[in-house]
Write a protein that holds these residues in place. Structure first.
Motif, PDB file in Angstrom:
ATOM      1  N   PHE A 142      41.428   1.266  55.327  1.00 36.28           N
ATOM      2  CA  PHE A 142      40.688   1.244  56.585  1.00 36.28           C
ATOM      3  C   PHE A 142      41.629   1.096  57.780  1.00 36.28           C
ATOM      4  CE2 PHE A 142      37.015   0.556  53.902  1.00 36.28           C
ATOM      5  CZ  PHE A 142      36.003   1.193  54.600  1.00 36.28           C
ATOM      6  N   SER A 143      42.726   0.399  57.602  1.00 36.27           N
ATOM      7  CA  SER A 143      43.714   0.283  58.680  1.00 36.27           C
ATOM      8  C   SER A 143      44.276   1.651  59.034  1.00 36.27           C
ATOM      9  CB  SER A 143      44.859  -0.645  58.251  1.00 36.27           C
ATOM     10  OG  SER A 143      44.387  -1.929  57.945  1.00 36.27           O
ATOM     11  N   THR A 144      44.503   2.460  58.000  1.00 37.67           N
ATOM     12  CA  THR A 144      45.010   3.815  58.227  1.00 37.67           C
ATOM     13  C   THR A 144      43.960   4.677  58.910  1.00 37.67           C
ATOM     14  OG1 THR A 144      46.366   3.606  56.233  1.00 37.67           O
ATOM     15  CG2 THR A 144      46.061   5.815  57.120  1.00 37.67           C
ATOM     16  N   PHE A 145      42.710   4.610  58.430  1.00 34.48           N
ATOM     17  CA  PHE A 145      41.635   5.403  59.024  1.00 34.48           C
ATOM     18  C   PHE A 145      41.422   5.046  60.494  1.00 34.48           C
ATOM     19  CE2 PHE A 145      39.355   6.111  54.717  1.00 34.48           C
ATOM     20  CZ  PHE A 145      40.164   7.205  54.483  1.00 34.48           C
ATOM     21  N   ILE A 146      41.436   3.764  60.789  1.00 34.72           N
ATOM     22  CA  ILE A 146      41.174   3.310  62.157  1.00 34.72           C
ATOM     23  C   ILE A 146      42.250   3.804  63.121  1.00 34.72           C
ATOM     24  CG2 ILE A 146      41.103   1.243  63.627  1.00 34.72           C
ATOM     25  CD1 ILE A 146      39.664  -0.183  61.314  1.00 34.72           C
ATOM     26  N   ASN A 166      31.820  -9.133  46.950  1.00 33.21           N
ATOM     27  CA  ASN A 166      32.853  -8.367  47.647  1.00 33.21           C
ATOM     28  C   ASN A 166      32.366  -6.982  48.053  1.00 33.21           C
ATOM     29  OD1 ASN A 166      34.952 -10.281  47.706  1.00 33.21           O
ATOM     30  ND2 ASN A 166      35.479  -9.847  45.575  1.00 33.21           N
ATOM     31  N   VAL A 167      31.367  -6.453  47.344  1.00 28.40           N
ATOM     32  CA  VAL A 167      30.759  -5.191  47.775  1.00 28.40           C
ATOM     33  C   VAL A 167      30.110  -5.373  49.138  1.00 28.40           C
ATOM     34  CG1 VAL A 167      28.910  -3.531  47.315  1.00 28.40           C
ATOM     35  CG2 VAL A 167      30.433  -4.229  45.471  1.00 28.40           C
ATOM     36  N   GLU A 168      29.464  -6.516  49.343  1.00 34.93           N
ATOM     37  CA  GLU A 168      28.868  -6.815  50.651  1.00 34.93           C
ATOM     38  C   GLU A 168      29.952  -6.842  51.732  1.00 34.93           C
ATOM     39  OE1 GLU A 168      25.804  -7.233  51.628  1.00 34.93           O
ATOM     40  OE2 GLU A 168      24.628  -7.499  49.794  1.00 34.93           O
ATOM     41  N   ARG A 169      31.075  -7.452  51.419  1.00 33.27           N
ATOM     42  CA  ARG A 169      32.182  -7.491  52.382  1.00 33.27           C
ATOM     43  C   ARG A 169      32.678  -6.082  52.695  1.00 33.27           C
ATOM     44  NH1 ARG A 169      36.163 -12.416  50.337  1.00 33.27           N
ATOM     45  NH2 ARG A 169      34.881 -14.152  51.092  1.00 33.27           N
ATOM     46  N   PHE A 170      32.805  -5.288  51.650  1.00 37.92           N
ATOM     47  CA  PHE A 170      33.249  -3.906  51.838  1.00 37.92           C
ATOM     48  C   PHE A 170      32.271  -3.135  52.725  1.00 37.92           C
ATOM     49  CE2 PHE A 170      32.172   0.335  50.025  1.00 37.92           C
ATOM     50  CZ  PHE A 170      33.184   1.061  50.629  1.00 37.92           C
ATOM     51  N   CYS A 171      30.990  -3.288  52.476  1.00 38.58           N
ATOM     52  CA  CYS A 171      29.981  -2.559  53.249  1.00 38.58           C
ATOM     53  C   CYS A 171      29.972  -2.995  54.714  1.00 38.58           C
ATOM     54  CB  CYS A 171      28.601  -2.755  52.628  1.00 38.58           C
ATOM     55  SG  CYS A 171      28.408  -1.955  51.018  1.00 38.58           S
ATOM     56  N   ASN A 172      30.138  -4.284  54.953  1.00 36.48           N
ATOM     57  CA  ASN A 172      30.200  -4.763  56.336  1.00 36.48           C
ATOM     58  C   ASN A 172      31.438  -4.213  57.043  1.00 36.48           C
ATOM     59  OD1 ASN A 172      27.817  -6.338  56.387  1.00 36.48           O
ATOM     60  ND2 ASN A 172      28.855  -8.008  55.309  1.00 36.48           N
ATOM     61  N   LEU A 173      32.543  -4.157  56.312  1.00 32.94           N
ATOM     62  CA  LEU A 173      33.756  -3.576  56.883  1.00 32.94           C
ATOM     63  C   LEU A 173      33.545  -2.096  57.189  1.00 32.94           C
ATOM     64  CD1 LEU A 173      36.761  -3.760  57.619  1.00 32.94           C
ATOM     65  CD2 LEU A 173      37.300  -3.304  55.222  1.00 32.94           C
ATOM     66  N   LEU A 174      32.843  -1.416  56.313  1.00 29.68           N
ATOM     67  CA  LEU A 174      32.549   0.001  56.508  1.00 29.68           C
ATOM     68  C   LEU A 174      31.711   0.212  57.765  1.00 29.68           C
ATOM     69  CD1 LEU A 174      32.792   2.851  55.269  1.00 29.68           C
ATOM     70  CD2 LEU A 174      30.704   2.379  53.991  1.00 29.68           C
ATOM     71  N   LYS A 175      30.700  -0.637  57.961  1.00 31.83           N
ATOM     72  CA  LYS A 175      29.857  -0.539  59.154  1.00 31.83           C
ATOM     73  C   LYS A 175      30.671  -0.784  60.419  1.00 31.83           C
ATOM     74  CE  LYS A 175      25.873  -2.456  59.364  1.00 31.83           C
ATOM     75  NZ  LYS A 175      24.786  -3.469  59.294  1.00 31.83           N
ATOM     76  N   ALA A 177      33.921  -0.442  60.857  1.00 32.23           N
ATOM     77  CA  ALA A 177      34.876   0.649  61.068  1.00 32.23           C
ATOM     78  C   ALA A 177      34.186   1.880  61.635  1.00 32.23           C
ATOM     79  CB  ALA A 177      35.576   0.992  59.758  1.00 32.23           C
ATOM     80  N   SER A 178      32.963   2.132  61.178  1.00 28.31           N
ATOM     81  CA  SER A 178      32.210   3.282  61.679  1.00 28.31           C
ATOM     82  C   SER A 178      31.880   3.122  63.162  1.00 28.31           C
ATOM     83  CB  SER A 178      30.928   3.452  60.862  1.00 28.31           C
ATOM     84  OG  SER A 178      30.186   4.554  61.322  1.00 28.31           O
ATOM     85  N   LYS A 179      31.550   1.892  63.562  1.00 28.68           N
ATOM     86  CA  LYS A 179      31.235   1.644  64.970  1.00 28.68           C
ATOM     87  C   LYS A 179      32.488   1.709  65.841  1.00 28.68           C
ATOM     88  CE  LYS A 179      27.252  -1.343  63.978  1.00 28.68           C
ATOM     89  NZ  LYS A 179      26.713  -2.727  64.055  1.00 28.68           N
ATOM     90  N   ILE A 180      33.588   1.135  65.332  1.00 29.91           N
ATOM     91  CA  ILE A 180      34.825   1.077  66.119  1.00 29.91           C
ATOM     92  C   ILE A 180      35.405   2.472  66.339  1.00 29.91           C
ATOM     93  CG2 ILE A 180      37.224   0.283  66.111  1.00 29.91           C
ATOM     94  CD1 ILE A 180      36.270  -2.184  64.565  1.00 29.91           C
ATOM     95  N   THR A 181      35.404   3.279  65.294  1.00 27.36           N
ATOM     96  CA  THR A 181      36.085   4.575  65.351  1.00 27.36           C
ATOM     97  C   THR A 181      35.158   5.737  65.647  1.00 27.36           C
ATOM     98  OG1 THR A 181      35.787   4.935  62.965  1.00 27.36           O
ATOM     99  CG2 THR A 181      37.765   3.754  63.671  1.00 27.36           C
ATOM    100  N   ASN A 182      33.848   5.533  65.468  1.00 32.13           N
ATOM    101  CA  ASN A 182      32.865   6.611  65.632  1.00 32.13           C
ATOM    102  C   ASN A 182      33.157   7.775  64.678  1.00 32.13           C
ATOM    103  OD1 ASN A 182      30.519   7.624  66.818  1.00 32.13           O
ATOM    104  ND2 ASN A 182      31.672   8.835  68.314  1.00 32.13           N
ATOM    105  N   LYS A 183      33.664   7.438  63.489  1.00 30.84           N
ATOM    106  CA  LYS A 183      33.964   8.453  62.485  1.00 30.84           C
ATOM    107  C   LYS A 183      32.868   8.497  61.434  1.00 30.84           C
ATOM    108  CE  LYS A 183      38.963   7.869  62.975  1.00 30.84           C
ATOM    109  NZ  LYS A 183      40.225   7.480  62.321  1.00 30.84           N
TER     110      LYS A 183
END
Length: 229
Positions: A142-146, A166-175, A177-183
């Motif tokens: 995610f650091s690379t994607f961002i 940890n899946v919950e943590r991953f999903c929250n990180l995904l959300k 990252a999607s908001k920050i990068t608009n990807k």
């Protein structure tokens, strides 16, 4: 005046023999010499041109390497900072950073992930447990994607080694990252928790043997209570 006839005759014969031993005169020798000199001059000019071209090429390579080093260092710094922040978020603390190894030249150096989950000493990524490796790797991905200009990111079953927490943590990180990068993130998964966080779901079902069917669900258009279920 006394002349030794025999001696003079011998000298005369020797001179004739020397003349006879001389090859035929090359009447075009002067022209061939001029042509050869011209060829030599052309080669000298070509050599100078090649040397000048080589110097220009070396200078261009040096400038490209300098620019590449600057970009690598800047990108490395940005990804390293983001990686450190995301690691702390995924692990609820701890410490992590990227380290260049084996060379002072960033273009030739290797890369090592140094991580310290909460309550553990700083160590290489390879020494972590399977779940910890997965989370730390996700932080790096995610650091690379961002920090990279990519319109879409594909994640293929990256949640497979994670437990539900940890899946919950991953999903929250995904959300986030999607908001920050608009990807756009395309996630391949079999995990129901991950599916519940998606905006749209595409699946393949086999209603009858040998016949596959593509189905899709737009969770954004479903009532929140159904989406949560």
């Amino acid at each position: 005046m006394n002349i030794d006839i025999k001696n003079e005759e011998m000298n005369l014969r020797n001179l004739k023999n020397k003349i006879d031993s001389i090859d035929d005169i090359n009447l075009s020798a002067e022209r061939e010499l001029i042509e050869l000199e011209n060829k030599i001059n052309d080669v000298i000019v070509e050599e100078k041109d090649l040397n000048n071209a080589a110097k220009k090429l070396e200078k261009a390579i040096e400038e490209l390497n300098k620019e590449a080093r600057n970009r690598v260092v800047n990108t490395f710094t940005n990804i390293n900072n983001t990686f450190s922040d995301l690691f702390k978020k995924l692990f609820d603390g701890g410490k992590a950073y990227l380290e260049l190894t084996d060379s002072d030249d960033p273009l030739e150096a290797g890369l090592e992930l140094m991580v310290s989950p909460p309550g553990k000493k700083l160590q290489r990524l390879s020494l972590l447990s399977g779940g910890e490796k997965a989370l730390a790797s996700l932080a790096l991905i995610f650091s690379t994607f961002i920090n990279k200009e990519t319109p879409i990111c594909i994640l293929d079953e990256v949640d497979a080694p994670l437990d539900d927490f940890n899946v919950e943590r991953f999903c929250n990180l995904l959300k986030d990252a999607s908001k920050i990068t608009n990807k756009k993130f395309l996630v391949v998964t079999h995990n129901k928790i991950t599916m519940g966080y998606m905006n749209k779901i595409y699946g393949v079902t086999m209603s009858e043997p040998g016949v596959s069917k593509l189905v899709s669900v737009n969770l954004d258009k479903i009532a929140p209570e159904f989406a949560a279920e």
